[in-house]
Design a protein around this motif. Structure first.
Motif, PDB file in Angstrom:
ATOM      1  N   ASP A  53      -0.201 -11.744 -25.074  1.00 39.26           N
ATOM      2  CA  ASP A  53      -0.097 -12.215 -23.692  1.00 39.26           C
ATOM      3  C   ASP A  53       0.287 -11.111 -22.719  1.00 39.26           C
ATOM      4  N   ASN A  54       0.329  -9.867 -23.173  1.00 41.53           N
ATOM      5  CA  ASN A  54       0.526  -8.789 -22.195  1.00 41.53           C
ATOM      6  C   ASN A  54      -0.127  -7.508 -22.698  1.00 41.53           C
ATOM      7  N   PRO A  55      -0.514  -6.642 -21.776  1.00 40.83           N
ATOM      8  CA  PRO A  55      -1.278  -5.445 -22.177  1.00 40.83           C
ATOM      9  C   PRO A  55      -0.483  -4.491 -23.053  1.00 40.83           C
ATOM     10  N   THR A  56       0.831  -4.407 -22.830  1.00 44.28           N
ATOM     11  CA  THR A  56       1.624  -3.456 -23.617  1.00 44.28           C
ATOM     12  C   THR A  56       1.579  -3.833 -25.092  1.00 44.28           C
ATOM     13  N   SER A  95      -9.882  -6.992 -23.052  1.00 47.46           N
ATOM     14  CA  SER A  95      -8.850  -7.209 -22.042  1.00 47.46           C
ATOM     15  C   SER A  95      -9.495  -7.562 -20.710  1.00 47.46           C
ATOM     16  N   PRO A  96      -8.772  -8.320 -19.869  1.00 46.45           N
ATOM     17  CA  PRO A  96      -9.318  -8.671 -18.552  1.00 46.45           C
ATOM     18  C   PRO A  96      -9.203  -7.559 -17.540  1.00 46.45           C
ATOM     19  N   ILE A  97      -8.478  -6.493 -17.859  1.00 43.80           N
ATOM     20  CA  ILE A  97      -8.375  -5.369 -16.937  1.00 43.80           C
ATOM     21  C   ILE A  97      -8.580  -4.089 -17.724  1.00 43.80           C
ATOM     22  N   ILE A 109      -7.506  -0.830 -19.356  1.00 43.63           N
ATOM     23  CA  ILE A 109      -6.210  -0.283 -19.789  1.00 43.63           C
ATOM     24  C   ILE A 109      -6.496   1.095 -20.355  1.00 43.63           C
ATOM     25  N   THR A 130      -9.218 -13.581 -18.190  1.00 45.87           N
ATOM     26  CA  THR A 130      -8.197 -13.982 -17.233  1.00 45.87           C
ATOM     27  C   THR A 130      -6.852 -13.332 -17.516  1.00 45.87           C
ATOM     28  N   ASP A 131      -6.181 -13.768 -18.586  1.00 45.87           N
ATOM     29  CA  ASP A 131      -4.794 -13.322 -18.743  1.00 45.87           C
ATOM     30  C   ASP A 131      -4.399 -13.106 -20.195  1.00 45.87           C
ATOM     31  N   PHE A 141      -5.027 -10.965 -24.026  1.00 40.93           N
ATOM     32  CA  PHE A 141      -5.466  -9.675 -24.533  1.00 40.93           C
ATOM     33  C   PHE A 141      -5.703  -9.825 -26.030  1.00 40.93           C
ATOM     34  N   SER A 199       3.767 -13.079 -17.115  1.00 41.16           N
ATOM     35  CA  SER A 199       2.720 -12.680 -16.193  1.00 41.16           C
ATOM     36  C   SER A 199       1.640 -13.741 -16.026  1.00 41.16           C
ATOM     37  N   HIS A 242      -1.176 -14.605 -12.611  1.00 40.11           N
ATOM     38  CA  HIS A 242      -2.579 -14.489 -13.017  1.00 40.11           C
ATOM     39  C   HIS A 242      -3.366 -15.704 -12.634  1.00 40.11           C
ATOM     40  N   GLY A 264     -15.272  -6.906 -22.143  1.00 36.98           N
ATOM     41  CA  GLY A 264     -14.076  -6.204 -21.699  1.00 36.98           C
ATOM     42  C   GLY A 264     -13.450  -5.353 -22.778  1.00 36.98           C
ATOM     43  N   TRP A 267     -15.034  -0.964 -20.360  1.00 38.35           N
ATOM     44  CA  TRP A 267     -14.280  -0.672 -19.140  1.00 38.35           C
ATOM     45  C   TRP A 267     -14.411   0.784 -18.767  1.00 38.35           C
ATOM     46  N   TRP A 321     -10.670  -8.723 -10.977  1.00 42.09           N
ATOM     47  CA  TRP A 321     -10.087  -7.825 -11.989  1.00 42.09           C
ATOM     48  C   TRP A 321      -9.389  -6.641 -11.349  1.00 42.09           C
ATOM     49  N   ARG A 335      -6.112  -7.859 -10.278  1.00 38.39           N
ATOM     50  CA  ARG A 335      -5.263  -8.134 -11.425  1.00 38.39           C
ATOM     51  C   ARG A 335      -4.683  -6.844 -11.988  1.00 38.39           C
ATOM     52  N   HIS A 373      -0.027  -5.835 -12.966  1.00 38.34           N
ATOM     53  CA  HIS A 373       0.756  -5.568 -14.162  1.00 38.34           C
ATOM     54  C   HIS A 373       1.923  -4.657 -13.858  1.00 38.34           C
ATOM     55  N   LEU A 378       0.784   1.748 -16.948  1.00 41.10           N
ATOM     56  CA  LEU A 378      -0.606   1.340 -16.773  1.00 41.10           C
ATOM     57  C   LEU A 378      -1.099   1.575 -15.364  1.00 41.10           C
TER      58      LEU A 378
END
Lengths: 182, 452
Positions: free
Chosen positions: A18-21, A42-44, A46, A146-147, A149, B3, B7, B196, B201, B425, B428, B432, B437
């Motif tokens: 639930d988080n990118p880290t 991932s939605p973004i 990284i 969306t949110d 990972f 988070s 979102h 993704g 990316w 995106w 978004r 974070h 990041l």
């Protein structure tokens, strides 16, 4: 040791974070554990993840350079051939190959070639459009845009073992681990 | 709460216009559609009866249509140029702005490129401009600025559409995962199977930054080449070496104005107050202030050099615009383009959203008048008396002009209905909190403040 009856029916195991880290840490752990055939979702973008997953720099810039060169040479070729060979016309007493006046069109075709190469190259290298991919079989994957990972270790990896890999992924404290149907 | 909450709110806010439709949308589309239809009917009428029903006649062969052409190509500089520059300098505040801007480019280029076609007596022969091995064995003259225009505008249009489409792919995936039924099927096709992965990316961002670099010189070249259409012709006040930068500065100027108006409308009608902040308008307002000063300098320069050179034909056009028949339009232009922005945007207290929008409307009107005042007074008063004449716009030209403004609004409304107008995106990626990041330069900061 290996589950012969399971192997062909499984694309891989997918862990949800639930988080990118957490995803970056998981990818690093998996790489340390020797897994290579894996991918993250991932939605973004990284940036640390690109290194953690072991991806190399893209070849896109070279493609763009080639596209731009072809565009520029093609533009000049078109101008030279049409103005000097195919349809020579005296315009205000200028030489037929009045190259300074060919520069604007050449410039535009160069950029056109480069832009098309960047666009088509991005599609081609990313293998888009891709109508089917096994990861879309996982219902939770709808949140990958969306949110959430995801890290998927694929069955194609030589170290993949359904039990052991599953336990390894559970040890990374994900939200959940799911089988991915092929 | 982690988070997940921000979102979801982000996604819901930005996708709401796509998923919910109110009666106001249909009303707006209907009204704008009527105007566009009227414009199409006017064009068809002109094709049927011929150019005699328009006001274009010897010696003023360029009237409203070419004015609109130059004006809309100018507006198109809002988008790709501004968004590419903001991307290249990695301005954090650009994120909600870029797509709003790029859409303006794509549509205003389409509209602008229509005008050379509308300006043709036989528009169905427009393809003669394209170089292809035809049965006529003819080739376009590559020494002509009109052919350069054809290449420049088509390159810019193609590049801008690709530049707009690339970062939309992940957002289509977000819409796909959020919707159901037919809408899901459509966006599934548009999302191209985007997953993704880090590689995807990486390549997307690489393609974006390469195209941002490539598109800036093209945007500059497009309006320079449009200005060559003028400055390479032996017409008083046109033969000027400053026309290239003069046109580009004016184009960016009007482009920012168009962008501010579009953003204010989006903010109000799509309730995007949480995403388009006053700081965005203030920053764009500062950019517009700079362009107003630059524009003022170019006009002063153009006037000064003409006055100092004191050629009889030039001076005739000079006084025609400043004192005689075109003087009301000329001084309106100066007020709208220079005095108004300077007062509103120069004083911090007035540089609010409302202030920026008022100044932008002024600039749009003023820049349209500028294009008109470059074209008509010069053409109506060339070197010899046999070529003196007047121009009076006819209803068909006025209807088509109004219709293009409606067409721009209509296309923009439809786009905002079917595509997330603010890149989900990219927004978004800012949310974070992890500092590892997000490079510090992408943090929200007003223009002029130094990076950490």
């Amino acid at each position: 040791m290996s589950h012969a009856e399971d192997a062909p029916t499984l694309y891989g195991l997918m862990a949800e974070f639930d988080n990118p880290t957490a995803l970056v840490r998981a990818a690093e752990q998996a790489r340390l554990a020797g897994y290579r055939e894996m991918d993250a979702y991932s939605p973004i973008p990284i940036h640390d993840l690109t290194e953690a997953i072991g991806a190399r720099r893209t070849r896109l810039p070279i493609l763009v350079f080639i596209g731009g060169m072809l565009g520029g040479l093609g533009g000049f070729g078109l101008e030279y051939w049409s103005q000097v060979i195919a349809y020579p016309l005296n315009i205000g007493g200028r030489p037929l190959n009045s190259w300074p006046q060919f520069v604007p069109v050449m410039f535009e075709t160069t950029v056109l070639g480069a832009a098309l190469a960047a666009f088509v190259g991005m599609w081609a290298l990313n293998k888009l459009p891709q109508p089917y991919h096994p990861v879309f079989n996982v219902p939770a994957f709808a949140r990958a845009s969306t949110d959430r990972f995801f890290l998927c270790i694929e069955a194609a990896d030589p170290r993949f073992d359904r039990e052991a890999t599953g336990q390894f992924l559970q040890g990374l404290h994900p939200v959940g681990v799911t089988d991915v149907e092929p | 709460m982690t988070s997940a909450a921000p979102h979801q709110r982000l996604r819901d806010d930005l996708l709401r216009p796509l998923l919910e439709t109110s009666w106001r949308f249909y009303l707006l589309v209907g009204v704008l559609g009527v105007f566009v239809l009227a414009g199409l009917v006017a064009w068809a009428t002109q094709m049927w009866f011929g150019f005699g029903i328009s006001g274009i006649r010897w010696p003023v062969y360029w009237g409203f249509f070419v004015t609109n052409f130059v004006f809309w190509i100018g507006i198109s500089h809002a988008g790709t140029l501004i968004s590419a520059i903001l991307r290249l300098v990695n301005a954090g505040w650009r994120r909600p702005v870029t797509r709003c801007a790029e859409v303006i480019t794509a549509f205003s280029l389409v509209i602008g490129a229509m005008f050379p076609l509308i300006h043709l007596g036989r528009p169905w022969l427009a393809f003669w401009l394209a170089p292809y091995p035809s049965e006529r064995l003819l080739w376009p003259n590559f020494r002509s600025p009109l052919v350069w225009d054809f290449f420049a505008i088509n390159t810019y249009l193609t590049g801008s559409v690709l530049f707009l489409f690339l970062p939309m792919i992940p957002d289509f995936a977000a819409v796909r995962d959020r919707s159901s039924g037919l809408r899901r099927r459509v966006y599934r096709v548009l999302a191209l199977g985007w997953r993704g992965t880090p590689k995807q990316w990486h390549r997307l961002e690489a393609a974006m930054s390469i195209m941002a670099v490539a598109i800036v010189p093209v945007a500059v070249s497009v309006h320079t080449i449009v200005s060559f259409d003028f400055s390479m012709a032996p017409v008083p006040m046109w033969q000027s070496t400053i026309f290239g930068p003069y046109f580009v500065a004016g184009a960016i100027f009007s482009g920012i104005a168009g962008l501010i108006i579009a953003m204010a409308a989006l903010r109000k009608f799509l309730h995007l107050e949480d995403y388009l902040h006053p700081v965005h308008f203030q920053n764009l307002g500062k950019l517009m202030l700079v362009m107003a000063l630059l524009w003022g300098y170019f006009v002063f320069n153009e006037r000064l050099v003409t006055y100092y050179g004191n050629g009889p034909s030039e001076m005739a056009v000079f006084w025609r615009t400043q004192r005689e028949s075109f003087a009301p339009l000329y001084w309106t232009m100066v007020t709208c383009n220079f005095v108004l922005p300077l007062v509103i945007l120069g004083i911090t207290r007035f540089r609010t959203i409302t202030g920026c929008v008022i100044a932008s409307f002024g600039v749009v009107v003023g820049m349209w008048l500028e294009r008109f005042l470059i074209i008509v007074p010069s053409l109506g008063h060339k070197y010899l008396p046999y070529s003196y004449g007047t121009y009076r716009p006819q209803p068909v030209e006025i209807i088509i002009t109004v219709a293009t403004f409606a067409a721009m609004c209509l296309l923009y409304v439809l786009f905002a209905k079917f595509v997330p107008i603010i890149s989900i995106w990219e927004m978004r990626a800012v949310q974070h909190p992890s500092p590892a990041l997000i490079p510090p330069a992408t943090a929200e900061h007003p223009l002029g403040e130094t990076h950490a």
